[in-house]
Design a protein around this motif. Structure first.
Motif, PDB file in Angstrom:
ATOM      1  N   ALA A 232      23.552   0.663   4.913  1.00  0.00           N
ATOM      2  CA  ALA A 232      22.915   1.958   4.672  1.00  0.00           C
ATOM      3  C   ALA A 232      21.451   1.932   5.095  1.00  0.00           C
ATOM      4  N   LEU A 233      20.776   0.828   4.824  1.00  0.00           N
ATOM      5  CA  LEU A 233      19.372   0.692   5.218  1.00  0.00           C
ATOM      6  C   LEU A 233      19.204   0.772   6.730  1.00  0.00           C
ATOM      7  N   ASP A 234      20.123   0.164   7.446  1.00  0.00           N
ATOM      8  CA  ASP A 234      20.036   0.174   8.903  1.00  0.00           C
ATOM      9  C   ASP A 234      20.057   1.602   9.437  1.00  0.00           C
ATOM     10  N   VAL A 235      20.917   2.438   8.864  1.00  0.00           N
ATOM     11  CA  VAL A 235      20.994   3.837   9.295  1.00  0.00           C
ATOM     12  C   VAL A 235      19.761   4.602   8.834  1.00  0.00           C
ATOM     13  N   TRP A 236      19.322   4.357   7.597  1.00  0.00           N
ATOM     14  CA  TRP A 236      18.131   5.038   7.083  1.00  0.00           C
ATOM     15  C   TRP A 236      16.901   4.718   7.932  1.00  0.00           C
ATOM     16  N   LEU A 237      16.745   3.452   8.299  1.00  0.00           N
ATOM     17  CA  LEU A 237      15.598   3.045   9.113  1.00  0.00           C
ATOM     18  C   LEU A 237      15.654   3.652  10.516  1.00  0.00           C
ATOM     19  N   SER A 238      16.857   3.989  10.955  1.00  0.00           N
ATOM     20  CA  SER A 238      17.022   4.645  12.258  1.00  0.00           C
ATOM     21  C   SER A 238      16.937   6.160  12.140  1.00  0.00           C
ATOM     22  N   LYS A 239      16.520   6.631  10.942  1.00  0.00           N
ATOM     23  CA  LYS A 239      16.360   8.060  10.661  1.00  0.00           C
ATOM     24  C   LYS A 239      17.687   8.816  10.767  1.00  0.00           C
ATOM     25  N   GLY A 240      18.744   8.163  10.309  1.00  0.00           N
ATOM     26  CA  GLY A 240      20.047   8.809  10.286  1.00  0.00           C
ATOM     27  C   GLY A 240      20.120   9.889   9.225  1.00  0.00           C
ATOM     28  N   THR A 241      21.107  10.754   9.349  1.00  0.00           N
ATOM     29  CA  THR A 241      21.299  11.830   8.382  1.00  0.00           C
ATOM     30  C   THR A 241      21.910  11.277   7.096  1.00  0.00           C
ATOM     31  N   LEU A 242      21.897  12.092   6.054  1.00  0.00           N
ATOM     32  CA  LEU A 242      22.516  11.687   4.795  1.00  0.00           C
ATOM     33  C   LEU A 242      24.005  11.422   4.981  1.00  0.00           C
ATOM     34  N   SER A 243      24.648  12.219   5.809  1.00  0.00           N
ATOM     35  CA  SER A 243      26.067  12.005   6.088  1.00  0.00           C
ATOM     36  C   SER A 243      26.288  10.674   6.796  1.00  0.00           C
TER      37      SER A 243
ATOM     38  N   ILE B 128      10.355 -11.606   0.083  1.00  0.00           N
ATOM     39  CA  ILE B 128       9.819 -10.621   1.017  1.00  0.00           C
ATOM     40  C   ILE B 128      10.454 -10.860   2.381  1.00  0.00           C
ATOM     41  N   TYR B 129      11.029  -9.799   2.936  1.00  0.00           N
ATOM     42  CA  TYR B 129      11.706  -9.861   4.225  1.00  0.00           C
ATOM     43  C   TYR B 129      11.005  -8.936   5.219  1.00  0.00           C
ATOM     44  N   ARG B 130      11.215  -9.239   6.487  1.00  0.00           N
ATOM     45  CA  ARG B 130      10.633  -8.428   7.554  1.00  0.00           C
ATOM     46  C   ARG B 130      11.705  -8.090   8.581  1.00  0.00           C
ATOM     47  N   ASN B 131      11.795  -6.814   8.917  1.00  0.00           N
ATOM     48  CA  ASN B 131      12.656  -6.358  10.002  1.00  0.00           C
ATOM     49  C   ASN B 131      11.731  -5.902  11.122  1.00  0.00           C
ATOM     50  N   ALA B 132      11.509  -6.784  12.086  1.00  0.00           N
ATOM     51  CA  ALA B 132      10.535  -6.509  13.138  1.00  0.00           C
ATOM     52  C   ALA B 132      10.960  -5.339  14.012  1.00  0.00           C
ATOM     53  N   ALA B 133      12.251  -5.249  14.305  1.00  0.00           N
ATOM     54  CA  ALA B 133      12.736  -4.190  15.185  1.00  0.00           C
ATOM     55  C   ALA B 133      12.495  -2.806  14.591  1.00  0.00           C
ATOM     56  N   LYS B 134      12.567  -2.707  13.261  1.00  0.00           N
ATOM     57  CA  LYS B 134      12.377  -1.423  12.587  1.00  0.00           C
ATOM     58  C   LYS B 134      10.998  -1.297  11.949  1.00  0.00           C
ATOM     59  N   ASP B 135      10.148  -2.317  12.122  1.00  0.00           N
ATOM     60  CA  ASP B 135       8.805  -2.332  11.543  1.00  0.00           C
ATOM     61  C   ASP B 135       8.857  -2.031  10.047  1.00  0.00           C
TER      62      ASP B 135
ATOM     63  N   VAL C 120       0.819  -1.192   0.000  1.00  0.00           N
ATOM     64  CA  VAL C 120       0.000   0.000   0.000  1.00  0.00           C
ATOM     65  C   VAL C 120       0.857   1.247   0.000  1.00  0.00           C
ATOM     66  N   HIS C 121       0.206   2.394   0.010  1.00  0.00           N
ATOM     67  CA  HIS C 121       0.904   3.674  -0.090  1.00  0.00           C
ATOM     68  C   HIS C 121       1.917   3.842   1.037  1.00  0.00           C
ATOM     69  N   ALA C 122       2.993   4.574   0.732  1.00  0.00           N
ATOM     70  CA  ALA C 122       4.118   4.693   1.652  1.00  0.00           C
ATOM     71  C   ALA C 122       3.755   5.326   2.986  1.00  0.00           C
ATOM     72  N   SER C 123       2.610   6.028   3.062  1.00  0.00           N
ATOM     73  CA  SER C 123       2.242   6.681   4.309  1.00  0.00           C
ATOM     74  C   SER C 123       1.747   5.684   5.349  1.00  0.00           C
ATOM     75  N   ALA C 124       1.411   4.462   4.935  1.00  0.00           N
ATOM     76  CA  ALA C 124       0.899   3.456   5.855  1.00  0.00           C
ATOM     77  C   ALA C 124       2.049   2.714   6.515  1.00  0.00           C
ATOM     78  N   ALA C 125       1.776   2.173   7.723  1.00  0.00           N
ATOM     79  CA  ALA C 125       2.759   1.329   8.404  1.00  0.00           C
ATOM     80  C   ALA C 125       2.593  -0.089   7.891  1.00  0.00           C
ATOM     81  N   PRO C 126       3.639  -0.890   7.867  1.00  0.00           N
ATOM     82  CA  PRO C 126       5.013  -0.576   8.244  1.00  0.00           C
ATOM     83  C   PRO C 126       5.756   0.172   7.148  1.00  0.00           C
ATOM     84  N   THR C 127       6.984   0.564   7.450  1.00  0.00           N
ATOM     85  CA  THR C 127       7.846   1.152   6.433  1.00  0.00           C
ATOM     86  C   THR C 127       8.068   0.122   5.334  1.00  0.00           C
TER      87      THR C 127
END
Length: 239
Positions: free
Chosen positions: A199-210, A93-100, A17-24
Motif C-alpha cells: 500500500a505504501l508503494d502505491v501511496w508514495l507513487s501518488k496512487g488513488t484510494l482505489s 529508521i528506513y530510507r526509500n531513495a527512489a521515492k525520497d 520536521v513538519h510534513a511539508s518539508a522534504a523528504p516524505t
C-alpha cells in the motif's frame, strides 16, 4: 503524565520536521501481539509474547514489520535502536531513495497498546509526518482513547490503520483530527506488514484510494489464499 510527555516528544522527534518539508515522512506504530493482555484470539506463545519483539507476530516473525521491510529491495535500514524507551522495544529508521521517503517504525510492548494508540493519535494531531500508520490489535475494542478536535485550518495528513474493523472504530478519531484515511478495514483480518509495504508503494507513487485498496487486496489475497475480490472486501472502500 510527565513521563508520557517525554515519550511522545521522543516519538515526534524521531519522525522529524513538519510534513511539508522534504523528504516524505512516514511513521509506523506497531503494537506487538500479546496473548496475556490483549483481547485477541490466542496465537502460539512464541509469537504472542508482547515483551519479545524478536519473535513477535507483528515484528520479528516472518510476516512482521521488521522481517518484511528487511527483505524489501526498496527500503534500506539506516538506523536501529533497541529499547529507546521502557514502552518501545525497537525503533528503526528506513530510507526509500527512489521515492525520497524516510520511515520511522516502532515496536511497542503489547501491554502498552493503549499508550501506543495515544502516541499514534498524537502524531496525527501534531502533523509531524505525511502519513502515520498503525499495525496490531484493535485496542479501541478493549479501551477507548480520547483525542482532541482540530480546527479546519489543520494541514492535510494521511493514515493507514491495519487492525480488525478499523474503519468504523477509528473513523470518529480521524474525523476529529482532520485526517484522511487511505487504508482501513471492514472485517476481522490479519495485519501482516506485507499489506503496508504494498500500500505504501502505491501511496508514495501518488496512487488513488482505489489503487491503494486494490494493492492491499492483492497482497492479502496472495497471503491468505483467497480471491482478490474477497480480499478487497476486507478493506474499506474509501474512494
Amino acid at each position: 503524565m510527565k513521563t508520557w510527555t517525554v515519550v511522545f516528544g521522543l516519538v515526534l522527534a524521531a519522525c522529524g520536521v513538519h510534513a511539508s518539508a522534504a523528504p516524505t515522512r512516514v511513521h509506523v506504530f506497531v503494537a506487538l501481539a500479546d496473548n496475556a493482555t490483549q483481547g485477541i484470539s490466542p496465537v502460539p506463545a512464541k509469537i504472542g509474547n508482547g515483551d519479545d519483539a524478536e519473535s513477535n507476530l507483528y515484528w520479528g516473525a516472518s510476516e512482521g514489520f521488521r522481517s518484511i521491510f528487511a527483505r524489501s529491495k526498496s527500503w534500506r535500514l539506516e538506523k536501529a535502536e533497541a529499547n529507546p524507551t521502557l514502552q518501545i522495544l525497537d525503533r528503526r529508521i528506513y530510507r526509500n531513495a527512489a521515492k525520497d521517503c524516510t520511515l520511522v517504525a516502532e515496536a511497542w510492548r503489547g501491554k502498552n497498546i493503549h499508550q501506543c494508540l495515544e502516541a499514534f493519535f498524537n502524531s496525527l494531531r501534531d502533523r509531524k509526518c505525511d502519513l502515520t500508520a498503525f499495525i496490531g490489535h484493535n485496542g479501541l475494542m478493549d479501551e477507548p482513547v480520547a483525542v482532541s478536535v482540530l480546527g479546519a485550518e489543520a494541514p492535510p495528513t494521511d493514515a493507514i490503520i491495519l487492525c480488525c474493523v478499523s474503519g468504523s472504530y477509528f473513523k470518529p478519531h480521524l474525523a476529529a483530527l482532520k485526517t484522511r484515511p487511505v487504508l482501513t478495514t471492514e472485517q476481522l483480518m490479519y495485519p501482516g506488514a506485507f499489506v503496508l509495504r504494498d500500500a505504501l508503494d502505491v501511496w508514495l507513487s501518488k496512487g488513488t484510494l482505489s489503487e491503494i485498496r486494490m494493492s492491499a487486496a492483492r497482497a492479502y489475497a496472495a497471503n491468505q489464499g483467497i480471491s482478490v475480490k474477497a480480499a478487497a472486501g476486507v478493506f474499506s472502500k474509501l474512494e
